[in-house]
Design an enzyme around this catalytic site. Sequence first.
Site, PDB file in Angstrom:
ATOM      1  CB  SER A  19     -44.883 -25.872 -12.777  1.00  0.00           C
ATOM      2  OG  SER A  19     -44.255 -27.124 -12.951  1.00  0.00           O
ATOM      3  NE  ARG A  20     -44.498 -25.235 -20.731  1.00  0.00           N
ATOM      4  CZ  ARG A  20     -44.687 -24.864 -21.962  1.00  0.00           C
ATOM      5  NH1 ARG A  20     -45.038 -25.731 -22.870  1.00  0.00           N
ATOM      6  NH2 ARG A  20     -44.526 -23.619 -22.323  1.00  0.00           N
ATOM      7  CB  THR A  66     -39.080 -25.381  -9.624  1.00  0.00           C
ATOM      8  OG1 THR A  66     -38.504 -24.571 -10.637  1.00  0.00           O
ATOM      9  CG2 THR A  66     -40.458 -24.863  -9.274  1.00  0.00           C
ATOM     10  CE  LYS A  70     -34.417 -26.389  -9.884  1.00  0.00           C
ATOM     11  NZ  LYS A  70     -33.706 -26.482 -11.160  1.00  0.00           N
ATOM     12  CG  ASP A  82     -21.934 -38.866  -4.376  1.00  0.00           C
ATOM     13  OD1 ASP A  82     -22.160 -38.551  -3.192  1.00  0.00           O
ATOM     14  OD2 ASP A  82     -21.353 -39.914  -4.722  1.00  0.00           O
ATOM     15  CG  ASP A 107     -32.231 -29.389 -13.280  1.00  0.00           C
ATOM     16  OD1 ASP A 107     -33.313 -29.817 -13.727  1.00  0.00           O
ATOM     17  OD2 ASP A 107     -32.163 -28.419 -12.500  1.00  0.00           O
ATOM     18  N   GLY A 135     -25.567 -19.428 -13.863  1.00  0.00           N
ATOM     19  CA  GLY A 135     -26.547 -19.552 -12.788  1.00  0.00           C
ATOM     20  C   GLY A 135     -26.721 -21.010 -12.381  1.00  0.00           C
TER      21      GLY A 135
HETATM   22  P1  NAP Z   1     -30.465 -18.229 -12.662  1.00  0.00           P
HETATM   23  O1  NAP Z   1     -29.711 -19.033 -11.662  1.00  0.00           O
HETATM   24  O2  NAP Z   1     -31.259 -17.069 -12.221  1.00  0.00           O
HETATM   25  O3  NAP Z   1     -29.378 -17.731 -13.764  1.00  0.00           O
HETATM   26  C1  NAP Z   1     -29.774 -16.848 -14.797  1.00  0.00           C
HETATM   27  C2  NAP Z   1     -28.647 -16.723 -15.811  1.00  0.00           C
HETATM   28  O4  NAP Z   1     -29.133 -15.899 -16.892  1.00  0.00           O
HETATM   29  C3  NAP Z   1     -27.394 -16.026 -15.259  1.00  0.00           C
HETATM   30  O5  NAP Z   1     -26.261 -16.537 -15.912  1.00  0.00           O
HETATM   31  C4  NAP Z   1     -27.650 -14.567 -15.657  1.00  0.00           C
HETATM   32  O6  NAP Z   1     -26.494 -13.783 -15.757  1.00  0.00           O
HETATM   33  C5  NAP Z   1     -28.262 -14.763 -17.021  1.00  0.00           C
HETATM   34  N1  NAP Z   1     -29.018 -13.582 -17.445  1.00  0.00           N
HETATM   35  C6  NAP Z   1     -30.224 -13.170 -16.991  1.00  0.00           C
HETATM   36  N2  NAP Z   1     -30.588 -12.008 -17.600  1.00  0.00           N
HETATM   37  C7  NAP Z   1     -29.563 -11.688 -18.439  1.00  0.00           C
HETATM   38  C8  NAP Z   1     -29.336 -10.607 -19.337  1.00  0.00           C
HETATM   39  N3  NAP Z   1     -30.239  -9.628 -19.485  1.00  0.00           N
HETATM   40  N4  NAP Z   1     -28.180 -10.604 -20.057  1.00  0.00           N
HETATM   41  C9  NAP Z   1     -27.272 -11.606 -19.910  1.00  0.00           C
HETATM   42  N5  NAP Z   1     -27.431 -12.640 -19.085  1.00  0.00           N
HETATM   43  C10 NAP Z   1     -28.564 -12.688 -18.347  1.00  0.00           C
HETATM   44  O7  NAP Z   1     -31.485 -19.149 -13.492  1.00  0.00           O
HETATM   45  P2  NAP Z   1     -31.316 -20.705 -13.870  1.00  0.00           P
HETATM   46  O8  NAP Z   1     -32.013 -21.515 -12.862  1.00  0.00           O
HETATM   47  O9  NAP Z   1     -29.882 -20.967 -14.155  1.00  0.00           O
HETATM   48  O10 NAP Z   1     -32.192 -20.788 -15.215  1.00  0.00           O
HETATM   49  C11 NAP Z   1     -31.744 -20.205 -16.409  1.00  0.00           C
HETATM   50  C12 NAP Z   1     -32.678 -20.567 -17.557  1.00  0.00           C
HETATM   51  O11 NAP Z   1     -32.653 -21.972 -17.784  1.00  0.00           O
HETATM   52  C13 NAP Z   1     -34.153 -20.217 -17.302  1.00  0.00           C
HETATM   53  O12 NAP Z   1     -34.694 -19.727 -18.504  1.00  0.00           O
HETATM   54  C14 NAP Z   1     -34.773 -21.541 -16.949  1.00  0.00           C
HETATM   55  O13 NAP Z   1     -36.157 -21.594 -17.276  1.00  0.00           O
HETATM   56  C15 NAP Z   1     -33.975 -22.483 -17.823  1.00  0.00           C
HETATM   57  N6  NAP Z   1     -33.958 -23.860 -17.315  1.00  0.00           N
HETATM   58  C16 NAP Z   1     -34.465 -24.814 -18.124  1.00  0.00           C
HETATM   59  C17 NAP Z   1     -34.446 -26.135 -17.706  1.00  0.00           C
HETATM   60  C18 NAP Z   1     -34.999 -27.183 -18.609  1.00  0.00           C
HETATM   61  O14 NAP Z   1     -35.332 -28.269 -18.116  1.00  0.00           O
HETATM   62  N7  NAP Z   1     -35.070 -26.943 -19.901  1.00  0.00           N
HETATM   63  C19 NAP Z   1     -33.908 -26.484 -16.445  1.00  0.00           C
HETATM   64  C20 NAP Z   1     -33.384 -25.445 -15.633  1.00  0.00           C
HETATM   65  C21 NAP Z   1     -33.419 -24.138 -16.089  1.00  0.00           C
HETATM   66  P3  NAP Z   1     -25.966 -12.924 -14.492  1.00  0.00           P
HETATM   67  O15 NAP Z   1     -25.231 -13.896 -13.629  1.00  0.00           O
HETATM   68  O16 NAP Z   1     -25.115 -11.897 -15.102  1.00  0.00           O
HETATM   69  O17 NAP Z   1     -27.195 -12.365 -13.820  1.00  0.00           O
END
Ligand code: NAP
Length: 277
Positions: A19-20, A66, A70, A82, A107, A135
């Site tokens: 984690s950063r 995280t 969550k 809310d 977020d 997701g």
């Molecule tokens: P999550 O709930 O596990 O959702 C993952 C998503 O990625 C789902 O839509 C999933 O599709 C898709 N996915 C995974 N592997 C795939 C593949 N091989 N082909 C197509 N789709 C694929 O995870 P999350 O919490 O939403 O996080 C998603 C990303 O956002 C992560 O990389 C996370 O680090 C990043 N993130 C960044 C921030 C930020 O502050 N920048 C904040 C939150 C999250 P399916 O439903 O089909 O499995």
Amino acid sequence: MSETQIPLAGVIGNPIAHSRSPKLHKHWLATYGLKGDYVPLHVHEEDLETVLRTMHKMGFVGANVTIPHKVAALHIADQVSDRATLIGAANTLIFRKDGKIIADNTDGYGFIANLRQNAPGWDAAAGPALVFGAGGAARAVIVSLIEQGTTEIILTNRTRPKSEALRDEFGTRIHVVDWVQAGNHIDEAATVINTTSLGMVGQPEFRVPLDGLRPGTVVTDLVYAPLRTHLLQVAEDAGCVTVDGLGMLLHQGVPGFERWFGTRPEVNEATRAAVLA
Ligand code: NAP
């Protein structure tokens, strides 16, 4: 909290070593000369409630939460904002002195603040937003886009029923398209957002056809490792306005830090450098 106690905060996850957030909050504590500390906390799912209920006794004023905690944190909390209720997950907790736990989700706030800072002309209502992924992160993005006045969200996910479930929950502004067809909708979008984990270090590449990208389209990737993803590289070459995912991570930390330590921190180049160091 007595004068001799140091206010503590931390980030709770499993795994948590990468984690950063500790770098981010420690940087702000040092920058503003504030008393306090911020630590990574590796917590197993079965221990989460016990840990959360005990933290205020050890001087913790709050925590970030995280993966994978969550959703569970939201259910454990005594009060929920809310926006956390709408998103269905918590990423920021406040521990009150009486032991009550307040849950929030920042977020969506971080997502919008990042776009406002790094794509200053961005207008949520300028045209459709094309969202890849359904997701947890997509929920925060969708809630915040709707709140900001986006009139149409074109939503696509590898597993289509998940995007249909989001449409059923969040309403008719969401128009679901098949994952394999999504590339055909890129030229309609004013904003393109990758909320999937595709393109992240150790994950498969984001391989959607991107020929439809037009100059001026705002393209953002929630993935921030690497900072410049394949999607952002192609978008930049096409003349799009690109915004990386690190800014979202930095901005989502602002409301929690302010609540815990009493100073609203700024997100600037020094913040980015501290977190990337
Ligand atoms: P999550 O709930 O596990 O959702 C993952 C998503 O990625 C789902 O839509 C999933 O599709 C898709 N996915 C995974 N592997 C795939 C593949 N091989 N082909 C197509 N789709 C694929 O995870 P999350 O919490 O939403 O996080 C998603 C990303 O956002 C992560 O990389 C996370 O680090 C990043 N993130 C960044 C921030 C930020 O502050 N920048 C904040 C939150 C999250 P399916 O439903 O089909 O499995």
